[in-house]
Write a protein that holds these residues in place. Structure first.
Motif, PDB file in Angstrom:
ATOM      1  N   MET A  13       0.832  -1.205   0.000  1.00 22.92           N
ATOM      2  CA  MET A  13       0.000   0.000   0.000  1.00 22.92           C
ATOM      3  C   MET A  13       0.867   1.255   0.000  1.00 22.92           C
ATOM      4  N   VAL A  14       1.956   1.238   0.752  1.00 29.80           N
ATOM      5  CA  VAL A  14       2.861   2.398   0.779  1.00 29.80           C
ATOM      6  C   VAL A  14       3.492   2.594  -0.598  1.00 29.80           C
ATOM      7  N   VAL A  15       3.929   1.509  -1.215  1.00 33.00           N
ATOM      8  CA  VAL A  15       4.528   1.598  -2.558  1.00 33.00           C
ATOM      9  C   VAL A  15       3.490   2.106  -3.558  1.00 33.00           C
ATOM     10  N   ALA A  16       2.271   1.566  -3.511  1.00 32.99           N
ATOM     11  CA  ALA A  16       1.210   2.005  -4.422  1.00 32.99           C
ATOM     12  C   ALA A  16       0.879   3.480  -4.200  1.00 32.99           C
ATOM     13  N   ALA A  17       0.831   3.916  -2.933  1.00 32.24           N
ATOM     14  CA  ALA A  17       0.542   5.324  -2.631  1.00 32.24           C
ATOM     15  C   ALA A  17       1.665   6.218  -3.147  1.00 32.24           C
ATOM     16  N   THR A  18       2.905   5.776  -3.012  1.00 28.79           N
ATOM     17  CA  THR A  18       4.048   6.560  -3.494  1.00 28.79           C
ATOM     18  C   THR A  18       4.005   6.676  -5.017  1.00 28.79           C
ATOM     19  N   ILE A  19       3.736   5.582  -5.694  1.00 32.07           N
ATOM     20  CA  ILE A  19       3.673   5.609  -7.156  1.00 32.07           C
ATOM     21  C   ILE A  19       2.512   6.495  -7.612  1.00 32.07           C
ATOM     22  N   THR A  20       1.368   6.383  -6.952  1.00 27.42           N
ATOM     23  CA  THR A  20       0.218   7.216  -7.303  1.00 27.42           C
ATOM     24  C   THR A  20       0.542   8.694  -7.108  1.00 27.42           C
ATOM     25  N   TYR A  21       1.208   9.039  -6.008  1.00 23.60           N
ATOM     26  CA  TYR A  21       1.576  10.436  -5.755  1.00 23.60           C
ATOM     27  C   TYR A  21       2.531  10.941  -6.832  1.00 23.60           C
ATOM     28  N   GLN A  22       3.495  10.113  -7.224  1.00 26.31           N
ATOM     29  CA  GLN A  22       4.455  10.526  -8.261  1.00 26.31           C
ATOM     30  C   GLN A  22       3.741  10.765  -9.597  1.00 26.31           C
ATOM     31  N   LYS A  24       0.578  11.585 -10.033  1.00 24.20           N
ATOM     32  CA  LYS A  24      -0.223  12.807  -9.890  1.00 24.20           C
ATOM     33  C   LYS A  24       0.659  14.046  -9.974  1.00 24.20           C
ATOM     34  N   HIS A  25       1.824  13.996  -9.342  1.00 26.75           N
ATOM     35  CA  HIS A  25       2.751  15.132  -9.359  1.00 26.75           C
ATOM     36  C   HIS A  25       3.227  15.418 -10.792  1.00 26.75           C
ATOM     37  N   ARG A  26       3.559  14.364 -11.553  1.00 26.26           N
ATOM     38  CA  ARG A  26       3.984  14.536 -12.944  1.00 26.26           C
ATOM     39  C   ARG A  26       2.847  15.104 -13.793  1.00 26.26           C
ATOM     40  N   ALA A  27       1.632  14.627 -13.558  1.00 24.91           N
ATOM     41  CA  ALA A  27       0.479  15.138 -14.309  1.00 24.91           C
ATOM     42  C   ALA A  27       0.259  16.612 -14.008  1.00 24.91           C
ATOM     43  N   ASP A  28       0.414  17.024 -12.755  1.00 24.77           N
ATOM     44  CA  ASP A  28       0.273  18.439 -12.397  1.00 24.77           C
ATOM     45  C   ASP A  28       1.354  19.289 -13.068  1.00 24.77           C
TER      46      ASP A  28
END
Length: 142
Positions: A13-22, A24-28
């Motif tokens: 879950m931590v890895v998935a959350a980190t990948i999701t945040y990255q 989202k950050h790239r999309a922004d």
């Protein structure tokens, strides 16, 4: 064993959350870049419109005539004569002097008489004997 499985799920879950945040950050960041590029395009279009308006203002004949009159002593400009643009020998010939195409006999398949519309047939294509601008059309009286 139950604790090891829980720790494994928490890690995933931590890895998935980190990948999701990255992601989202790239999309922004990409969205900000798109907005910046759109702003640059709008600025360039506005600049082009402004330059076109300036060109229209600067190339007005009345303004240019006033400048010519003001600086005539320094520039020694003279009006352009028609002979400066082209000599009469360089002009194309008049329509009346143009060679007329020959009218072929029976070009339209008639009884050996010349056709006033089609001069010759080359490869199945009818070549007009008369130019379209010299043809006359009839009118219907009502």
């Amino acid at each position: 064993m139950f604790r090891a499985f829980d720790l494994l799920l928490i890690g995933m879950m931590v890895v998935a959350a980190t990948i999701t945040y990255q992601i989202k950050h790239r999309a922004d960041e990409k969205l900000q870049e798109v907005r910046r590029l759109q702003a640059e395009i709008k600025l360039e279009r506005d600049t082009i419109e402004l330059l076109k308006a300036d060109w229209a203002l600067l190339s007005q004949p009345n303004r240019l005539r006033k400048l010519v009159e003001a600086y005539n002593d320094e520039l020694k400009l003279e009006p352009t004569q028609p002979t400066q643009l082209a000599r009469p020998s360089e002009l194309p010939m008049l329509r009346s002097q143009a060679p007329q195409p020959e009218v072929a006999e029976g070009a339209a398949g008639g009884e050996g008489r010349p056709n006033s519309v089609f001069g010759t047939v080359i490869g199945g294509i009818a070549i007009p004997a008369l130019r379209p601008d010299t043809m006359t059309t009839g009118s219907v009286n009502r």
